[in-house]
Design a protein around this motif. Sequence first.
Motif, mmCIF file in Angstrom:
data_model
loop_
_atom_site.group_PDB
_atom_site.id
_atom_site.type_symbol
_atom_site.label_atom_id
_atom_site.label_comp_id
_atom_site.label_asym_id
_atom_site.label_seq_id
_atom_site.Cartn_x
_atom_site.Cartn_y
_atom_site.Cartn_z
ATOM 1 N N PHE A 1 0.843 -1.208 0.000
ATOM 2 C CA PHE A 1 0.000 0.000 0.000
ATOM 3 C C PHE A 1 0.873 1.251 0.000
ATOM 4 O O PHE A 1 0.578 2.223 -0.686
ATOM 5 N N ARG A 2 1.959 1.212 0.790
ATOM 6 C CA ARG A 2 2.849 2.380 0.851
ATOM 7 C C ARG A 2 3.500 2.602 -0.530
ATOM 8 O O ARG A 2 3.615 3.722 -0.997
ATOM 9 N N VAL A 3 3.913 1.514 -1.190
ATOM 10 C CA VAL A 3 4.497 1.613 -2.532
ATOM 11 C C VAL A 3 3.453 2.174 -3.506
ATOM 12 O O VAL A 3 3.733 3.078 -4.292
ATOM 13 N N ALA A 4 2.241 1.647 -3.443
ATOM 14 C CA ALA A 4 1.186 2.070 -4.375
ATOM 15 C C ALA A 4 0.812 3.534 -4.133
ATOM 16 O O ALA A 4 0.633 4.307 -5.089
ATOM 17 N N GLU A 5 0.700 3.930 -2.874
ATOM 18 C CA GLU A 5 0.344 5.316 -2.572
ATOM 19 C C GLU A 5 1.461 6.270 -3.023
ATOM 20 O O GLU A 5 1.187 7.348 -3.555
ATOM 21 N N ALA A 6 2.719 5.860 -2.803
ATOM 22 C CA ALA A 6 3.841 6.694 -3.251
ATOM 23 C C ALA A 6 3.831 6.813 -4.769
ATOM 24 O O ALA A 6 4.126 7.879 -5.334
ATOM 25 N N THR A 7 3.466 5.730 -5.450
ATOM 26 C CA THR A 7 3.389 5.745 -6.922
ATOM 27 C C THR A 7 2.328 6.744 -7.397
ATOM 28 O O THR A 7 2.577 7.551 -8.310
ATOM 29 N N LEU A 8 1.148 6.689 -6.754
ATOM 30 C CA LEU A 8 0.078 7.619 -7.134
ATOM 31 C C LEU A 8 0.531 9.062 -6.905
ATOM 32 O O LEU A 8 0.260 9.954 -7.716
ATOM 33 N N GLN A 9 1.228 9.309 -5.798
ATOM 34 C CA GLN A 9 1.741 10.654 -5.502
ATOM 35 C C GLN A 9 2.691 11.122 -6.610
ATOM 36 O O GLN A 9 2.573 12.243 -7.120
ATOM 37 N N LEU A 10 3.635 10.251 -6.986
ATOM 38 C CA LEU A 10 4.655 10.646 -7.970
ATOM 39 C C LEU A 10 4.034 10.848 -9.354
ATOM 40 O O LEU A 10 4.558 11.585 -10.184
ATOM 41 N N ARG A 11 2.899 10.176 -9.590
ATOM 42 C CA ARG A 11 2.187 10.381 -10.868
ATOM 43 C C ARG A 11 1.236 11.566 -10.793
ATOM 44 O O ARG A 11 0.546 11.879 -11.770
ATOM 45 N N GLY A 12 1.122 12.182 -9.616
ATOM 46 C CA GLY A 12 0.202 13.315 -9.452
ATOM 47 C C GLY A 12 -1.250 12.894 -9.406
ATOM 48 O O GLY A 12 -2.151 13.650 -9.757
ATOM 49 N N GLU A 13 -1.492 11.650 -8.947
ATOM 50 C CA GLU A 13 -2.855 11.111 -8.967
ATOM 51 C C GLU A 13 -3.378 10.779 -7.574
ATOM 52 O O GLU A 13 -4.237 9.912 -7.420
ATOM 53 N N ALA A 14 -2.848 11.497 -6.554
ATOM 54 C CA ALA A 14 -3.225 11.136 -5.177
ATOM 55 C C ALA A 14 -4.429 11.929 -4.669
ATOM 56 O O ALA A 14 -4.742 11.875 -3.474
ATOM 57 N N GLY A 15 -5.096 12.653 -5.555
ATOM 58 C CA GLY A 15 -6.342 13.326 -5.174
ATOM 59 C C GLY A 15 -6.140 14.326 -4.052
ATOM 60 O O GLY A 15 -5.215 15.135 -4.077
ATOM 61 N N LYS A 16 -7.016 14.227 -3.044
ATOM 62 C CA LYS A 16 -6.946 15.181 -1.926
ATOM 63 C C LYS A 16 -5.693 15.002 -1.092
ATOM 64 O O LYS A 16 -5.366 15.843 -0.266
ATOM 65 N N ASN A 17 -5.016 13.883 -1.269
ATOM 66 C CA ASN A 17 -3.803 13.624 -0.493
ATOM 67 C C ASN A 17 -2.537 14.060 -1.231
ATOM 68 O O ASN A 17 -1.425 13.835 -0.759
ATOM 69 N N GLN A 18 -2.715 14.705 -2.394
ATOM 70 C CA GLN A 18 -1.571 14.992 -3.254
ATOM 71 C C GLN A 18 -0.590 15.980 -2.626
ATOM 72 O O GLN A 18 -0.956 17.065 -2.195
ATOM 73 N N VAL A 19 0.679 15.555 -2.605
ATOM 74 C CA VAL A 19 1.794 16.413 -2.201
ATOM 75 C C VAL A 19 2.194 17.222 -3.441
ATOM 76 O O VAL A 19 2.072 16.732 -4.567
ATOM 77 N N LYS A 20 2.689 18.449 -3.244
ATOM 78 C CA LYS A 20 2.985 19.310 -4.389
ATOM 79 C C LYS A 20 4.252 18.837 -5.135
ATOM 80 O O LYS A 20 5.329 18.767 -4.564
ATOM 81 N N ASP A 21 4.088 18.498 -6.413
ATOM 82 C CA ASP A 21 5.176 18.161 -7.340
ATOM 83 C C ASP A 21 6.296 17.289 -6.775
ATOM 84 O O ASP A 21 7.471 17.658 -6.866
ATOM 85 N N PRO A 22 5.994 16.134 -6.231
ATOM 86 C CA PRO A 22 7.077 15.319 -5.679
ATOM 87 C C PRO A 22 7.891 14.636 -6.783
ATOM 88 O O PRO A 22 7.342 14.248 -7.819
ATOM 89 N N LYS A 23 9.196 14.507 -6.550
ATOM 90 C CA LYS A 23 10.082 13.848 -7.518
ATOM 91 C C LYS A 23 10.687 12.561 -6.961
ATOM 92 O O LYS A 23 11.017 11.641 -7.701
ATOM 93 N N ARG A 24 10.933 12.542 -5.646
ATOM 94 C CA ARG A 24 11.581 11.399 -5.006
ATOM 95 C C ARG A 24 10.816 11.041 -3.736
ATOM 96 O O ARG A 24 10.431 11.913 -2.985
ATOM 97 N N ALA A 25 10.646 9.748 -3.517
ATOM 98 C CA ALA A 25 9.955 9.311 -2.303
ATOM 99 C C ALA A 25 10.712 8.145 -1.677
ATOM 100 O O ALA A 25 11.383 7.388 -2.376
#
Lengths: 381, 149
Positions: A337-361
């Motif tokens: 889940f942590r891998v999948a959530e980090a993937t969604l973040q890096l793709r800019g697809e984390a919805g309301k949980n989106q971190v601004k423009d992440p490049k590395r996690a």
Amino acid sequence: MENKVAIVGVNLDSALDIEKSRERLIFDLVRGLMDDLGIEPTDVDTTIFATNDFLVGRTISNVFEDSPAGVYMRDESKVEMDATNAVMYGTMRILSGNYQTALIVSQGLCGHQVSPYLHISYSLNPIYDRQLGLLNELSAAAFQARDFLTKYGFGDDLMHAIAANSLANAALNPRQARQLPDISPQQVSESPYYYEPLRELHCYPPTDGGCAILLASAERAKELTDKPVWILGLGSSMDTYYIVERDLTVAPSATKAAKRAYEMAGISDPAREICFAEIAALFAHQEPILAEALGLMEASDAAEKYQSGETAIDGKLPINPSGGALGGHPIPATGGFRVAEATLQLRGEAGKNQVKDPKRAVVLGQDGICAQQNSVLVLGI
Amino acid sequence: MEETRTVSAQWELSTYKFRIEGGGLQLMLRGMKEGRFKGVRCHKCGFVYLPAPFYCRKCYIKIHEPVDVDDHGTIMSYTVVMSDIRGNPMEEPQISLMVKLDGCDSWIMGTLKGKDWRDVAIGQRVKIKWAEQRTGTLQDMECFVPAED
């Protein structure tokens, strides 16, 4: 390890009671992922499960999970560990050059099937710890919490703040099981004690859920997605089982795992180079211990970091913007889940949980009592 | 077609026979029958284990040097059990301790009696209360009680 293995697709689902059979959950996750990517089982070169036979209630339980995952007359293997280890296994299979794609499937039905704490109880040393009858997942975590708070002179209010940070993020995330909108540190402090100082909302909830993740070689990734998320580094390390021989306020195995992963990823100053962290902290106090091991903060600064909002989704270094394991812990899929959530973040697809423009996690998965075993992945775009 | 049902099932597991490696635990239990602790020291790193494995987990060498361990020690951590692992509330809160016995490096777990849970703190001194009838089992350690030293 530059741009060799990519995460090309993820699918995840969890609930406190998912109201599905295990086979149906696996089928929905894998068929859903394949439909998203426009592929069929023949496009998957190898499948790696992360499951726990005790929790499933069957030995060699993966043999019953093959067909709902689309594995028929095909290559398959399994880890009896957190799903981050299955992601590593799949990555290594692709790096071997013998596989172009690897499907990772992990699930656990601890919400309705069997108490999640029992899998630790039945992993205990049978001739000593089980006979004494004092050690279990909650008592061990409570010892760790008490030592951590005492070492730095923190009060219980830090635990409430850490839990509220995660739970507020989880409430924004439809993929999380525990939904507590408008959660506050005050509400956390009013939840019942389990093993003092641990209260209910400092602990992960019994959770049903699973995830499917498709990895691919660089060449195949280009055909499958416009938004590959690269696995830049990985490492894992194992501490001793015997918590009476450990200093529970630190996580040296996580430090070692992180060192390997960062070296592979060419990261020398994680606190500056990492944009956010997804950490499988099963209990509130584990988050700063593991964040320190990942080089993201000094645990002694935890009160300041959590109270200043630095760890929030819009903070300087968001920790568990997804809501983390306090939002759901479908053992052993949690690291997945942590891998999948980090993937969604890096793709800019984390919805309301989106971190601004992440490049590395950085992502951490753990197993065992008080994070005995830790696996760390560095992901990037 | 979409209906999901839940069926309860129970396992009848076989009886397992766990073989105990002679050294450390037997040494500890024999000592406990006499009302004292015996640990084993690693001759390389000096770490004292109770109960001891037959090898040092850190140095990965066989160890065999028995040493006396005191039945007094210091609270290294504690928790107050408010509900059991299955979530059932306890009738009375129970205090569980991790104690570093004097002369030992690994810690030992036990329950604390004779003190209100609100007054327990890391660093306090405790001692073992031995059972009156000792049989060379783990039950010979009745509990920890506060120590004055």
